[in-house]
Design a protein around this motif. Structure first.
Motif, PDB file in Angstrom:
ATOM      1  N   ILE A 103       0.853  -1.182   0.000  1.00 22.06           N
ATOM      2  CA  ILE A 103       0.000   0.000   0.000  1.00 22.06           C
ATOM      3  C   ILE A 103       0.892   1.236   0.000  1.00 22.06           C
ATOM      4  O   ILE A 103       1.735   1.407   0.882  1.00 22.06           O
ATOM      5  CB  ILE A 103      -0.953   0.016   1.205  1.00 22.06           C
ATOM      6  CG1 ILE A 103      -1.861  -1.222   1.156  1.00 22.06           C
ATOM      7  CG2 ILE A 103      -1.773   1.306   1.226  1.00 22.06           C
ATOM      8  CD1 ILE A 103      -2.720  -1.403   2.390  1.00 22.06           C
ATOM      9  N   SER A 151       2.888  -1.029  -5.920  1.00 18.41           N
ATOM     10  CA  SER A 151       1.731  -0.937  -5.019  1.00 18.41           C
ATOM     11  C   SER A 151       0.494  -1.627  -5.590  1.00 18.41           C
ATOM     12  O   SER A 151       0.241  -1.610  -6.781  1.00 18.41           O
ATOM     13  CB  SER A 151       1.419   0.523  -4.698  1.00 18.41           C
ATOM     14  OG  SER A 151       1.025   1.224  -5.848  1.00 18.41           O
ATOM     15  N   ILE A 169      -8.177   1.902   3.776  1.00  8.16           N
ATOM     16  CA  ILE A 169      -7.364   0.680   3.707  1.00  8.16           C
ATOM     17  C   ILE A 169      -8.186  -0.536   4.119  1.00  8.16           C
ATOM     18  O   ILE A 169      -8.171  -1.574   3.440  1.00  8.16           O
ATOM     19  CB  ILE A 169      -6.095   0.806   4.572  1.00  8.16           C
ATOM     20  CG1 ILE A 169      -5.170   1.877   3.991  1.00  8.16           C
ATOM     21  CG2 ILE A 169      -5.370  -0.543   4.679  1.00  8.16           C
ATOM     22  CD1 ILE A 169      -4.001   2.260   4.883  1.00  8.16           C
TER      23      ILE A 169
END
Length: 179
Positions: A103, A151, A169
């Motif tokens: 991430i 990512s 997230i």
């Protein structure tokens, strides 16, 4: 009996993007172990990052960092906050890509300046805000494409509260049946 192991979550991004802060909260929320590669390097070396940079130079630090990224990404069920420059190493990028979800916590240069001004433990930065802005801009040009290339998900952290970032997230990973 089959026990599903949690996958790893690796946070990448520039200094001041919130990797350590978000990582701690995320690990707690998911009941996972949190690691910060810079803290682990300091613990193993018995010295802070500034000292390592001053005495050994950035290239030797990056070797230490690559070894630590390898070690930490080999664990299971961890949230790892990486150092901003860790992605400069192809080996480290491959460890991250192949061993978990990556991430990218993206933030603006102005936000970085505000956040890094609070924390003086940044070996690449000086006390001169104009020099820092120029350096952060140069680092962004080099590193942003690398962060993007590895990512799985990008979250903009500029002017965002921790709760908002966490919800983005958590929403992302819940859609993947991550946990």
């Amino acid at each position: 009996m089959y026990i599903k192991k949690k996958k790893n979550i690796f946070l990448v991004g520039p200094m001041g993007a919130g990797k350590s802060t978000i990582g701690r909260f995320l690990a707690k929320q998911l009941n996972m172990k949190f690691y910060d590669s810079d803290i682990e390097i300091e613990r193993k070396a018995g010295a802070n990052i500034d000292w390592i940079f001053d005495v050994e130079g950035e290239s030797k630090f990056r070797i230490r960092e690559e070894k630590m990224i390898n070690k930490l990404t080999n664990k299971f069920g961890v949230v790892l906050a990486t150092g901003g420059g860790s992605i400069l190493s192809l080996k480290s990028r491959n460890f991250l890509i192949n061993r978990g979800f990556v991430i990218y916590l993206r933030t603006s240069i102005d936000e970085q300046l505000i956040r890094t001004n609070i924390d003086k433990n940044r070996p690449l930065l000086s006390n001169n805000i104009n020099k820092n802005k120029k350096l952060l801009s140069q680092l962004f040009k080099i590193r942003d494409p690398l962060y993007r290339s590895i990512s799985n998900f990008i979250v903009d952290t500029s002017n965002k509260k921790v709760k908002f970032i966490l919800s983005k997230i958590l929403s992302y990973i819940s859609n993947l049946n991550f946990i």
